[in-house]
Design a protein around this motif. Structure first.
Motif, PDB file in Angstrom:
ATOM      1  N   THR A   1      -4.847   3.770   6.964  1.00  0.00           N
ATOM      2  CA  THR A   1      -4.988   4.259   5.596  1.00  0.00           C
ATOM      3  C   THR A   1      -5.311   3.082   4.683  1.00  0.00           C
ATOM      4  OG1 THR A   1      -3.452   6.094   5.926  1.00  0.00           O
ATOM      5  CG2 THR A   1      -3.818   5.371   3.661  1.00  0.00           C
ATOM      6  N   VAL A   2      -6.330   3.260   3.842  1.00  0.00           N
ATOM      7  CA  VAL A   2      -6.725   2.213   2.899  1.00  0.00           C
ATOM      8  C   VAL A   2      -6.540   2.741   1.481  1.00  0.00           C
ATOM      9  CG1 VAL A   2      -8.545   0.634   2.159  1.00  0.00           C
ATOM     10  CG2 VAL A   2      -8.433   1.367   4.556  1.00  0.00           C
ATOM     11  N   VAL A   3      -5.805   2.009   0.665  1.00  0.00           N
ATOM     12  CA  VAL A   3      -5.661   2.343  -0.754  1.00  0.00           C
ATOM     13  C   VAL A   3      -6.683   1.511  -1.515  1.00  0.00           C
ATOM     14  CG1 VAL A   3      -4.137   2.351  -2.748  1.00  0.00           C
ATOM     15  CG2 VAL A   3      -3.223   2.871  -0.480  1.00  0.00           C
ATOM     16  N   ALA A   4      -7.646   2.191  -2.150  1.00  0.00           N
ATOM     17  CA  ALA A   4      -8.705   1.508  -2.892  1.00  0.00           C
ATOM     18  C   ALA A   4      -8.412   1.564  -4.383  1.00  0.00           C
ATOM     19  CB  ALA A   4     -10.060   2.168  -2.594  1.00  0.00           C
ATOM     20  N   GLY A   5      -8.450   0.416  -5.038  1.00  0.00           N
ATOM     21  CA  GLY A   5      -8.149   0.346  -6.465  1.00  0.00           C
ATOM     22  C   GLY A   5      -9.345   0.691  -7.309  1.00  0.00           C
ATOM     23  N   SER A   6      -9.805   1.919  -7.189  1.00  0.00           N
ATOM     24  CA  SER A   6     -10.970   2.376  -7.948  1.00  0.00           C
ATOM     25  C   SER A   6     -10.851   3.872  -8.209  1.00  0.00           C
ATOM     26  CB  SER A   6     -12.265   2.073  -7.178  1.00  0.00           C
ATOM     27  OG  SER A   6     -13.373   2.680  -7.800  1.00  0.00           O
ATOM     28  N   GLY A   7     -11.256   4.288  -9.398  1.00  0.00           N
ATOM     29  CA  GLY A   7     -11.269   5.714  -9.701  1.00  0.00           C
ATOM     30  C   GLY A   7     -12.582   6.372  -9.357  1.00  0.00           C
ATOM     31  N   ASP A   8     -13.535   5.591  -8.845  1.00  0.00           N
ATOM     32  CA  ASP A   8     -14.876   6.092  -8.515  1.00  0.00           C
ATOM     33  C   ASP A   8     -14.893   6.574  -7.066  1.00  0.00           C
ATOM     34  OD1 ASP A   8     -17.540   6.571  -8.029  1.00  0.00           O
ATOM     35  OD2 ASP A   8     -18.239   4.776  -9.077  1.00  0.00           O
ATOM     36  N   THR A   9     -14.777   7.874  -6.877  1.00  0.00           N
ATOM     37  CA  THR A   9     -14.723   8.432  -5.522  1.00  0.00           C
ATOM     38  C   THR A   9     -16.001   8.151  -4.750  1.00  0.00           C
ATOM     39  OG1 THR A   9     -13.255  10.190  -6.307  1.00  0.00           O
ATOM     40  CG2 THR A   9     -14.336  10.530  -4.183  1.00  0.00           C
ATOM     41  N   ALA A  10     -17.139   8.262  -5.436  1.00  0.00           N
ATOM     42  CA  ALA A  10     -18.432   8.072  -4.761  1.00  0.00           C
ATOM     43  C   ALA A  10     -18.563   6.643  -4.248  1.00  0.00           C
ATOM     44  CB  ALA A  10     -19.573   8.404  -5.712  1.00  0.00           C
ATOM     45  N   ALA A  11     -18.140   5.667  -5.049  1.00  0.00           N
ATOM     46  CA  ALA A  11     -18.250   4.270  -4.635  1.00  0.00           C
ATOM     47  C   ALA A  11     -17.344   3.984  -3.439  1.00  0.00           C
ATOM     48  CB  ALA A  11     -17.903   3.353  -5.799  1.00  0.00           C
TER      49      ALA A  11
ATOM     50  N   GLU B   1     -10.187  -3.703  -5.225  1.00  0.00           N
ATOM     51  CA  GLU B   1      -9.053  -4.133  -4.406  1.00  0.00           C
ATOM     52  C   GLU B   1      -8.751  -3.098  -3.327  1.00  0.00           C
ATOM     53  OE1 GLU B   1      -4.397  -5.572  -4.902  1.00  0.00           O
ATOM     54  OE2 GLU B   1      -5.236  -4.109  -6.300  1.00  0.00           O
ATOM     55  N   THR B   2      -8.476  -3.560  -2.122  1.00  0.00           N
ATOM     56  CA  THR B   2      -8.094  -2.656  -1.039  1.00  0.00           C
ATOM     57  C   THR B   2      -6.799  -3.138  -0.400  1.00  0.00           C
ATOM     58  OG1 THR B   2      -9.399  -3.880   0.612  1.00  0.00           O
ATOM     59  CG2 THR B   2     -10.488  -2.037  -0.524  1.00  0.00           C
ATOM     60  N   LEU B   3      -5.936  -2.191  -0.052  1.00  0.00           N
ATOM     61  CA  LEU B   3      -4.689  -2.458   0.664  1.00  0.00           C
ATOM     62  C   LEU B   3      -4.653  -1.538   1.865  1.00  0.00           C
ATOM     63  CD1 LEU B   3      -2.208  -2.570  -2.369  1.00  0.00           C
ATOM     64  CD2 LEU B   3      -3.099  -4.533  -1.099  1.00  0.00           C
ATOM     65  N   THR B   4      -4.483  -2.112   3.054  1.00  0.00           N
ATOM     66  CA  THR B   4      -4.524  -1.328   4.292  1.00  0.00           C
ATOM     67  C   THR B   4      -3.121  -1.140   4.842  1.00  0.00           C
ATOM     68  OG1 THR B   4      -6.664  -2.335   4.782  1.00  0.00           O
ATOM     69  CG2 THR B   4      -5.575  -1.146   6.567  1.00  0.00           C
TER      70      THR B   4
ATOM     71  N   ALA C   1       0.836  -1.208   0.000  1.00  0.00           N
ATOM     72  CA  ALA C   1       0.000   0.000   0.000  1.00  0.00           C
ATOM     73  C   ALA C   1       0.868   1.254   0.000  1.00  0.00           C
ATOM     74  CB  ALA C   1      -0.932  -0.007   1.211  1.00  0.00           C
ATOM     75  N   ARG C   2       1.934   1.233   0.794  1.00  0.00           N
ATOM     76  CA  ARG C   2       2.832   2.395   0.819  1.00  0.00           C
ATOM     77  C   ARG C   2       3.498   2.594  -0.539  1.00  0.00           C
ATOM     78  NH1 ARG C   2       4.207   0.128   5.803  1.00  0.00           N
ATOM     79  NH2 ARG C   2       6.127  -0.715   4.931  1.00  0.00           N
ATOM     80  N   ASP C   3       3.825   1.503  -1.216  1.00  0.00           N
ATOM     81  CA  ASP C   3       4.450   1.614  -2.535  1.00  0.00           C
ATOM     82  C   ASP C   3       3.501   2.266  -3.537  1.00  0.00           C
ATOM     83  OD1 ASP C   3       6.727   0.426  -1.568  1.00  0.00           O
ATOM     84  OD2 ASP C   3       6.231  -1.579  -2.307  1.00  0.00           O
ATOM     85  N   VAL C   4       2.211   1.898  -3.482  1.00  0.00           N
ATOM     86  CA  VAL C   4       1.227   2.495  -4.391  1.00  0.00           C
ATOM     87  C   VAL C   4       1.115   3.994  -4.134  1.00  0.00           C
ATOM     88  CG1 VAL C   4      -1.202   2.538  -5.057  1.00  0.00           C
ATOM     89  CG2 VAL C   4      -0.069   0.347  -4.651  1.00  0.00           C
ATOM     90  N   ILE C   5       1.069   4.374  -2.862  1.00  0.00           N
ATOM     91  CA  ILE C   5       0.983   5.797  -2.520  1.00  0.00           C
ATOM     92  C   ILE C   5       2.239   6.529  -2.977  1.00  0.00           C
ATOM     93  CG2 ILE C   5       0.839   7.448  -0.616  1.00  0.00           C
ATOM     94  CD1 ILE C   5      -0.826   5.370   0.911  1.00  0.00           C
TER      95      ILE C   5
END
Length: 740
Positions: A462-472, A529-532, A80-84
């Protein structure tokens, strides 16, 4: 109840004939022929080690290469830190915290703003974030997070400076120095108080404290150990030999750490842990070697030992005490090698560095110390006028224990189990600035920052969510708002294909509430996908990684120790008994740590502030180092018991005589190593304090309750079964066992 048999005559211990001289005996003879060359060689090695590791002859010293941070492993939190990091690279920052400013006076605000503008013009500065630079003024809600209490009326604010990425060390240091001066100028222009903080300043505070603690620890240990050895040996020459060996071993330890710092990131705490271990072992081994050399000199025929008698004593010393040192060093090295199994780089670094330091201490003990003993043989001979007595305090203690072995065993086990009970409630944490003393400038700075500007600190989860949909993502994250301790849940875009969910939880970053939330988030299904990550998530992943690898590490240590003790004793019972007793004694030592540091007892006496938990690395390091030290004393005792048993003495007499011959050495060595580890307790870094107290407790418990009472009692109760081994293994030992 078994009564002790009448004293049996002890067979003389002649020097082996040349045809039957072992490799160690031949090494002793070689050292005896040219002792001066061995000493000069080691002095050159020591000077070189200190010059490179501490003197900075290569351009930087060991302490300039150290790092600090929570232990991490390759895991969900690290991914998750790598994605951020890919979308928001971490920049070096410097934060100014100002208090006591009149932010309602336009003139004061303008003076501060003018001074702040100059900060942004410094070469290497990427940007400056300050409420003073906001064109809409300090009442704009967007700058509230940068104001103490969210309002200008409190008179406090922060300014954050970001530096350009990729600056070399010289450019970074120059930019930081200029920015520090300019930021403090902002506070001066506003006639207010200013303080600075940054990650690099925290690391520098920790590493410099470690360096100071190391000097303080050695400053306490070396003089006190010398004084103790004056009483043990009754002379300056004999007392100084183990100290000389220890100093040289420290040089080797520092050089090995310096070398490892070029391969892996070396945590600052590693230096104290590994170096003081080398110091303690070197003193122990030096004490054993010098004592045995003086004991061998007592068999001489002339008042002043001849060259031949000195050589014979050196050969016999290296053959016997050297063998014990080798066995002891190998058992300690095996215990530390268990750390190599773990995934965390810091554990592997401690393991590799620890093994190398043990090897240095071992080699010093079987080469340098005998050389010094040969050079000082005439002085040593003055205190070696008669053979060591076979009766004394320790043999009488053994006989007393042998009269009621079952009562002794039950009594000691009750004490050890009682001491171990607090481990059942052990809580683990990974502290940051809490490692520093409570009044340390950087700890105070970040505690004030967390209190007055809570939104500037990293969210607990902190959760990294693999989605571009902010509302979802927002809709999914909303279910966690009512969880225990949750204060806020916010969602922000991360690039074009991810969202970041920041969840703030009341309490410390690794609190139970934060860890429970991490578990719940990871167990909750999402349409993406979620990474915490976060400090709590990283700690959970670290402990899970340690738990997954622990069985393999334990298997390595148990198997290696069993094989070594079997090769030394020819028994399968003695190694199993030694392993079981060590588990009980180490549990008691950890119980003492929990009672003091987690429950907060003796805070004033030991000068620390409890964080309500034990540092996450401490139990694993205590088990590795404590097990090694326990086996160290086990080998000291068993080597003498085995020696007398092979000489034809019955079990009980071999035990009492072995304790008599080794009890003084074990007690003295334990006292000396307690003094060494007291340097840990006197230090300011919390994890070092915990390690120091744990190892002191482990050594005291092992050298008193276990070695002096429990081992003689169990060996008496087992009788001849102590020496049992299946027929094939017995035949294997007869052929391949390591004896003199």
């Amino acid at each position: 109840m078994q009564s002790s048999p009448p004293p049996s005559p002890v067979l003389p211990e002649p020097t082996a004939s040349p045809a039957h001289r072992t490799a160690l005996a031949r090494l002793g003879g070689l050292i005896a022929r040219r002792p001066g060359l061995w000493v000069i060689g080691w002095v050159v090695v020591a000077i070189t080690c200190f010059a490179i590791a501490v003197g900075g002859v290569t351009g930087e010293s060991l302490f300039e290469r150290l790092h600090s941070g929570a232990p991490t492993v390759e895991s969900e939190s690290s991914r998750a830190r790598d994605v951020i990091e890919q979308s928001e690279p971490t920049l070096e920052t410097l934060t100014l915290q100002v208090s006591g400013a009149d932010l309602q006076d336009p003139a004061v605000v303008k003076a501060g703003a003018d001074a702040t503008v100059t900060v942004g013009k410094i070469p290497g500065v990427k940007g400056v974030k300050s409420p003073l630079l906001n064109p809409s003024g300090l009442t704009d809600p967007s700058v509230a997070p940068l104001l103490a209490g969210g309002s200008p009326t409190a008179g406090g604010f922060v300014t954050v400076v970001n530096f350009e990425p990729g600056l070399d060390k010289a450019a970074q240091d120059t930019a930081e120095a200029q920015a520090e001066k300019a930021l403090l100028g902002v506070a001066d222009a506003m006639k207010a108080k200013g303080s600075l903080g940054s990650t690099s300043k925290v690391i520098h505070a920790i590493t410099s404290t470690v360096e100071r603690d190391l000097l303080r620890g050695e400053g306490i240990a070396l003089p006190l150990t010398f004084i103790v050895m004056l009483f043990v040996f009754g002379g300056f020459i004999a007392a100084g030999m183990p100290i000389v060996g220890a100093v040289i071993a420290i040089g080797g330890a520092l050089l090995s750490l310096f070398a490892f710092s070029h391969v892996v990131e070396l945590d600052a705490t590693v230096v104290n842990i590994v170096t003081l271990l080398g110091l303690g072992l070197s003193i122990d081994y030096g004490l054993l070697t010098v004592s045995r050399f003086r004991e061998e000199l007592a068999h001489r025929q002339h008042p002043v030992p001849t060259k031949e008698e000195v050589a014979a004593a050196a050969e016999r010393t290296v053959a016997t005490a050297g063998r014990t040192v080798l066995f002891s060093g190998l058992t300690v090295a095996i215990a530390l090698s268990g750390l190599l199994i773990f995934q965390a780089s810091i554990m592997r670094a401690i393991g590799v560095a620890g093994v190398s330091v043990v090897l240095v201490a071992m080699v010093v003990a079987i080469t340098l110390i005998p050389a010094l003993a040969v050079l000082g043989a005439k002085r040593l001979a003055r205190k070696a006028v008669e053979p060591v007595s076979d009766t004394g305090m320790f043999s009488r203690l053994a006989v007393a224990v042998q009269r009621r072995p079952i009562a002794v065993i039950l009594g000691i086990l009750v004490v050890l189990v009682t001491l171990a009970l607090p481990t059942l409630s052990m809580r683990l944490t990974s502290s940051g600035t809490e490692l520093l003393p409570k009044d340390a400038q950087q700890r105070v700075f970040f505690e004030d920052l967390a209190r007055d500007y809570p939104t500037l600190s990293a969210p607990e989860v902190t959760v990294v969510a693999g989605s571009g949909d902010t509302a979802a993502v927002t809709a999914w994250a909303g279910q966690f708002k009512d969880d225990t301790g949750v204060e806020s849940v916010t969602v922000r875009p991360l690039g074009t294909s991810h969202q970041v969910v920041d969840i703030r939880v009341a309490g410390p970053p690794t609190s139970d509430a934060a860890q429970d939330l991490v578990t719940r988030v990871r167990e909750t299904k999402a349409p993406f996908e979620t990474l915490t990550t976060g400090q709590a998530a990283a700690q959970i992943d670290f402990l899970q990684s340690m738990s997954d690898r622990a069985p393999y590490a334990v298997a390595l240590v148990v198997l290696g120790t069993f094989v070594l003790l079997f090769l030394m004793t020819g028994s399968v019972v003695i190694p199993i008994k030694a392993l079981l007793l060590n588990v009980v004694s180490l549990g008691a030592a950890l119980g003492v740590v929990v009672w003091i540091f987690q429950e907060g007892h003796l805070e004033g006496l030991l000068n620390f502030s409890s964080v309500g938990a034990v540092e996450s690395m401490v139990p694993f390091l205590v088990l590795a180092f404590g097990f090694g030290l326990s086996m160290d004393y086990e080998v000291f005792l068993l080597s003498r018991i085995t020696e007398f048993h092979r000489a034809g003495l019955d079990n009980d007499r071999a035990v009492s005589l072995g304790l008599q011959r080794s009890g003084r050495i074990i007690t003295s060595a334990a006292l000396l190593i307690v003094i060494v580890f007291a340097g840990f307790i006197a230090g300011d870094i919390l994890i070092i304090k915990q390690m120091g107290l744990a190892l002191v407790a482990a050594v005291v418990i092992d050298a008193t309750l276990v070695r002096m009472l429990l081992v003689p009692a169990t060996m008496t109760l087992l009788g001849r079964w102590n020496w049992w081994a299946p027929g094939p293994m017995r035949r294997f030992h007869d052929r391949f066992g390591i004896t003199e």
